[in-house]
Design a protein around this motif. Structure first.
Motif, PDB file in Angstrom:
ATOM      1  N   ILE A 160     -46.532   6.665  49.164  1.00 40.59           N
ATOM      2  CA  ILE A 160     -47.787   5.975  49.442  1.00 40.59           C
ATOM      3  C   ILE A 160     -47.501   4.493  49.668  1.00 40.59           C
ATOM      4  N   THR A 205     -47.797   2.080  44.148  1.00 41.41           N
ATOM      5  CA  THR A 205     -49.057   2.821  44.189  1.00 41.41           C
ATOM      6  C   THR A 205     -48.756   4.307  44.036  1.00 41.41           C
ATOM      7  N   GLU A 244     -53.380  14.029  41.417  1.00 34.79           N
ATOM      8  CA  GLU A 244     -54.158  15.201  41.815  1.00 34.79           C
ATOM      9  C   GLU A 244     -54.314  16.116  40.600  1.00 34.79           C
ATOM     10  N   ARG A 256     -50.580   8.351  43.438  1.00 27.96           N
ATOM     11  CA  ARG A 256     -51.800   9.161  43.570  1.00 27.96           C
ATOM     12  C   ARG A 256     -51.765  10.308  42.569  1.00 27.96           C
ATOM     13  N   PHE A 273     -48.882  13.366  39.173  1.00 26.53           N
ATOM     14  CA  PHE A 273     -48.646  12.477  40.301  1.00 26.53           C
ATOM     15  C   PHE A 273     -48.165  13.283  41.506  1.00 26.53           C
ATOM     16  N   THR A 274     -48.667  12.981  42.676  1.00 31.18           N
ATOM     17  CA  THR A 274     -48.216  13.645  43.892  1.00 31.18           C
ATOM     18  C   THR A 274     -46.836  13.122  44.274  1.00 31.18           C
ATOM     19  N   LEU A 283     -54.341   5.837  42.366  1.00 30.74           N
ATOM     20  CA  LEU A 283     -55.423   6.415  43.156  1.00 30.74           C
ATOM     21  C   LEU A 283     -55.771   7.796  42.605  1.00 30.74           C
ATOM     22  N   THR A 284     -57.048   8.109  42.490  1.00 29.00           N
ATOM     23  CA  THR A 284     -57.459   9.442  42.049  1.00 29.00           C
ATOM     24  C   THR A 284     -58.209  10.145  43.170  1.00 29.00           C
ATOM     25  N   GLY A 285     -58.013  11.460  43.269  1.00 27.11           N
ATOM     26  CA  GLY A 285     -58.707  12.260  44.271  1.00 27.11           C
ATOM     27  C   GLY A 285     -60.073  12.701  43.771  1.00 27.11           C
ATOM     28  N   GLU A 318     -59.726   3.683  42.924  1.00 27.27           N
ATOM     29  CA  GLU A 318     -58.473   2.952  42.964  1.00 27.27           C
ATOM     30  C   GLU A 318     -58.438   2.029  41.761  1.00 27.27           C
TER      31      GLU A 318
END
Length: 275
Positions: free
Chosen positions: A131, A114, A118, A116, A126-127, A143-145, A183
């Motif tokens: 996760i 997974t 940003e 994320r 990608f952060t 996952l998107t913010g 997600e």
């Protein structure tokens, strides 16, 4: 992991060009709705001699998730197989290796990677945070913010996708425009298509290309092998597929005028050619 290998023996009595692309993945947004995706040419090869010339596409089974901005102008004539990217625009990409959800030797589920995304600096990235893995079986998760808008993503050509190589001259398997606060469960397909003709990596594939008279479908999952050979025969209208170890049996034939056979996917891509 051994790569998937698709080899083409050119016995068509003329030099040929070939390309490969993947079937569209299944992508679920928040576990419910599906997502519109576009598939692209992964890689291509030209100048394959006949009757002894051979091209090989080697697709590693390791995948990389990608995100960023892709805004490159291209020749808009979709029917022209000689079209080229014009070379005007920008490409900013971030990449991370991913594992797909699977089961361990005891049958227990092992979630896929997974990641994320940003967009605080105006470009998806990608952060670095670790996760908890939540990729469903056969999937990885993105996952998107909420630090961007749907309009911003569309106007600035935000893209998310996956590929099999971090080389710039290898195109992604598929891409889509992300939306904020979502997600995505991404299940790569195991079906590839080999097409006769001159294409460039990153070229968009039209919805009808997989059913073209010059395209052959290869599904490694259904074949139960990591390697197949296609023979482009001297009529120019037939691609014959052989599975190693089955040469002594009657080969499976596919008319390149539309039909194809089942075949599966892989990851890292290298194209080689014989002149």
């Amino acid at each position: 992991m051994a790569p998937y290998i698709v080899s083409i023996n050119n016995q068509s009595n003329r030099k040929q060009a070939y390309a490969i692309f993947a079937a569209a993945p299944v992508i679920k947004r928040n576990g419910v709705s599906t997502v519109d995706v576009v598939t692209r040419i992964i890689t291509s090869v030209r100048g394959v001699a006949s009757p002894q010339g051979q091209a090989s596409f080697m697709l590693s089974k390791k995948l990389f998730a990608t995100c960023g901005v892709y805004d490159v102008e291209a020749d808009p004539s979709p029917q022209n197989q000689h079209r080229k990217r014009i070379g005007t625009g920008i490409e900013v990409v971030d990449q991370r290796p991913v594992d797909l959800g699977c089961s361990d030797e005891h049958g227990r589920p092992v979630p896929g990677t997974t990641l994320r995304i940003e967009c605080s600096d105006g470009t998806p990235a990608f952060t670095k945070e670790e996760i908890t893995r939540s990729g469903a079986p056969g999937c990885f998760s993105i996952l998107t913010g909420r630090d961007f808008s749907v309009k911003e993503a569309s106007n600035n050509q935000y893209v998310v996708g996956f590929c099999s190589s971090m080389r710039q001259n290898i195109g992604p398997y598929a891409t889509f425009v992300p939306e904020p606060g979502q997600e995505y469960q991404i299940a790569p397909s195991k079906i590839f298509y080999v097409v006769v003709g001159q294409f460039n990596p990153y070229d968009l594939t039209s919805p009808t290309l997989k059913d073209s008279q010059s395209t052959c479908k290869v599904d490694f999952g259904a074949l139960g092998t990591d390697q197949v050979t296609l023979t482009h025969n001297d009529t120019g209208g037939l691609i014959r597929m052989r599975v190693p170890g089955e040469e002594a049996t009657s080969p499976v034939n596919f008319d390149v005028s539309g039909s194809s056979a089942p075949a599966d996917l892989g990851s890292n891509v290298t194209a080689t050619r014989s002149d």
